[in-house]
Design a protein around this motif. Sequence first.
Motif, PDB file in Angstrom:
ATOM      1  N   GLY A  91      19.204  33.164  27.858  1.00  0.00           N
ATOM      2  CA  GLY A  91      18.655  34.479  28.254  1.00  0.00           C
ATOM      3  C   GLY A  91      19.736  35.743  28.183  1.00  0.00           C
ATOM      4  O   GLY A  91      20.938  35.114  27.882  1.00  0.00           O
ATOM      5  N   ASN A  92      19.124  36.603  28.321  1.00  0.00           N
ATOM      6  CA  ASN A  92      20.051  37.852  28.159  1.00  0.00           C
ATOM      7  C   ASN A  92      20.803  38.049  26.861  1.00  0.00           C
ATOM      8  O   ASN A  92      21.904  38.686  26.704  1.00  0.00           O
ATOM      9  N   PRO A  95      19.798  42.621  21.890  1.00  0.00           N
ATOM     10  CA  PRO A  95      18.470  43.164  21.426  1.00  0.00           C
ATOM     11  C   PRO A  95      18.470  42.718  19.808  1.00  0.00           C
ATOM     12  O   PRO A  95      17.488  42.522  19.520  1.00  0.00           O
ATOM     13  N   ASP A 135       9.307  36.584  22.170  1.00  0.00           N
ATOM     14  CA  ASP A 135       9.598  37.814  22.638  1.00  0.00           C
ATOM     15  C   ASP A 135      11.065  38.392  22.291  1.00  0.00           C
ATOM     16  O   ASP A 135      11.459  39.463  22.556  1.00  0.00           O
ATOM     17  N   LYS A 136      11.902  37.499  21.655  1.00  0.00           N
ATOM     18  CA  LYS A 136      13.209  37.509  21.402  1.00  0.00           C
ATOM     19  C   LYS A 136      14.143  37.790  22.457  1.00  0.00           C
ATOM     20  O   LYS A 136      15.221  38.503  22.223  1.00  0.00           O
ATOM     21  N   SER A 137      13.892  37.697  23.546  1.00  0.00           N
ATOM     22  CA  SER A 137      14.906  37.895  24.645  1.00  0.00           C
ATOM     23  C   SER A 137      15.648  36.758  25.006  1.00  0.00           C
ATOM     24  O   SER A 137      16.463  36.690  25.928  1.00  0.00           O
ATOM     25  N   TYR A 138      15.035  35.362  24.488  1.00  0.00           N
ATOM     26  CA  TYR A 138      15.703  34.176  24.978  1.00  0.00           C
ATOM     27  C   TYR A 138      15.788  33.184  23.858  1.00  0.00           C
ATOM     28  O   TYR A 138      14.663  33.316  23.064  1.00  0.00           O
ATOM     29  N   THR A 163      27.106  41.037  26.011  1.00  0.00           N
ATOM     30  CA  THR A 163      26.172  40.789  27.072  1.00  0.00           C
ATOM     31  C   THR A 163      26.866  39.341  27.633  1.00  0.00           C
ATOM     32  O   THR A 163      27.892  38.690  26.981  1.00  0.00           O
ATOM     33  N   THR A 219      19.024  49.020  32.796  1.00  0.00           N
ATOM     34  CA  THR A 219      19.401  47.683  32.199  1.00  0.00           C
ATOM     35  C   THR A 219      20.810  47.127  33.141  1.00  0.00           C
ATOM     36  O   THR A 219      21.147  47.815  33.697  1.00  0.00           O
ATOM     37  N   GLY A 245       8.872  42.863  31.945  1.00  0.00           N
ATOM     38  CA  GLY A 245      10.231  42.924  31.315  1.00  0.00           C
ATOM     39  C   GLY A 245      11.016  43.993  31.971  1.00  0.00           C
ATOM     40  O   GLY A 245      12.296  44.120  31.561  1.00  0.00           O
TER      41      GLY A 245
END
Length: 289
Positions: A91-92, A95, A135-138, A163, A219, A245
């Motif tokens: 994750g993380n 973007p 959701d493209k976040s992980y 990140t 964030t 989110g």
Amino acid sequence: MATAHQHHFLPVYPGSFGNEHALRMAGPGSRLPQEHGDVQTLREQLELQAREIQRLQGTTSHYRAWAAQLQARYQMFSPDAARPAKRVYVGNLPPEMNEELVDTELRNAVNELMAQIGGVMGDGPAVASCKLYPDKSYAFVEFRSVEEASNCMALDGVRFKDTFLKIRRPNNYDPAVAIMLGPIEPSPALDLSGLDIVRTVVQDSPHKVFIGGLPCDWTEEQVTEMLVPFGTLKAFNLVMDRATGNSRGYAFCEFIDVAITDNVITALHGKPVGNKYLTVKRALGPTPY
């Protein structure tokens, strides 16, 4: 020139000039060292160590082969048991990551990091597949073996682009099943030196800091920008609300230099942020305010 009380000590090496010739070349007042026996002893010790290393390597290979047979037999009866143990949640992600970048840049980065720390068990790349979720976040990264997946857990908090990756076991991971298929902890022999890592799990300790009153739209980068001027972070976790989110408005951290903990608390507690005021204290103790 040597006096009566001075001596020239000449090293003696196998295959070099003989002792008598060495004395003659050195001249009066010289004598041979008493170290020839020590050199021979050292050589014998090194040969003994080499044989012991070879024996241990053979024993390790033998047990690895035995373990592989057990794992293969277990998977015959439970073919789907191994997959959760071979996968890790990542994750993380930045973007801008999409499916193509996950399958190229993230895959290559993980393979390179695994090779760098000594976490690859065999020839070729450790990563078998990478899949980005909607959701493209992980993403989920699947490895060739359970052991390599466990070694990857040591990379939690490693820097990737701008990140720090959050690496976790998948929700359907069962350690009681995984232990039948390989090690469930990272190898203690992994070399993490030289990596830029800020752990995403802040372990309970007297130096764990709670930071409350954060704007929920902040964030991780915004929160860490407020913290890093005090010193290098050892671990940091902004607690997120999965439904929205956004963050839940609080975080935990710990600094590598624990001596600055009180300074951070004094400087940030009560600090206005937007229309809120920060609450900063030791997470495991009563607040001094």
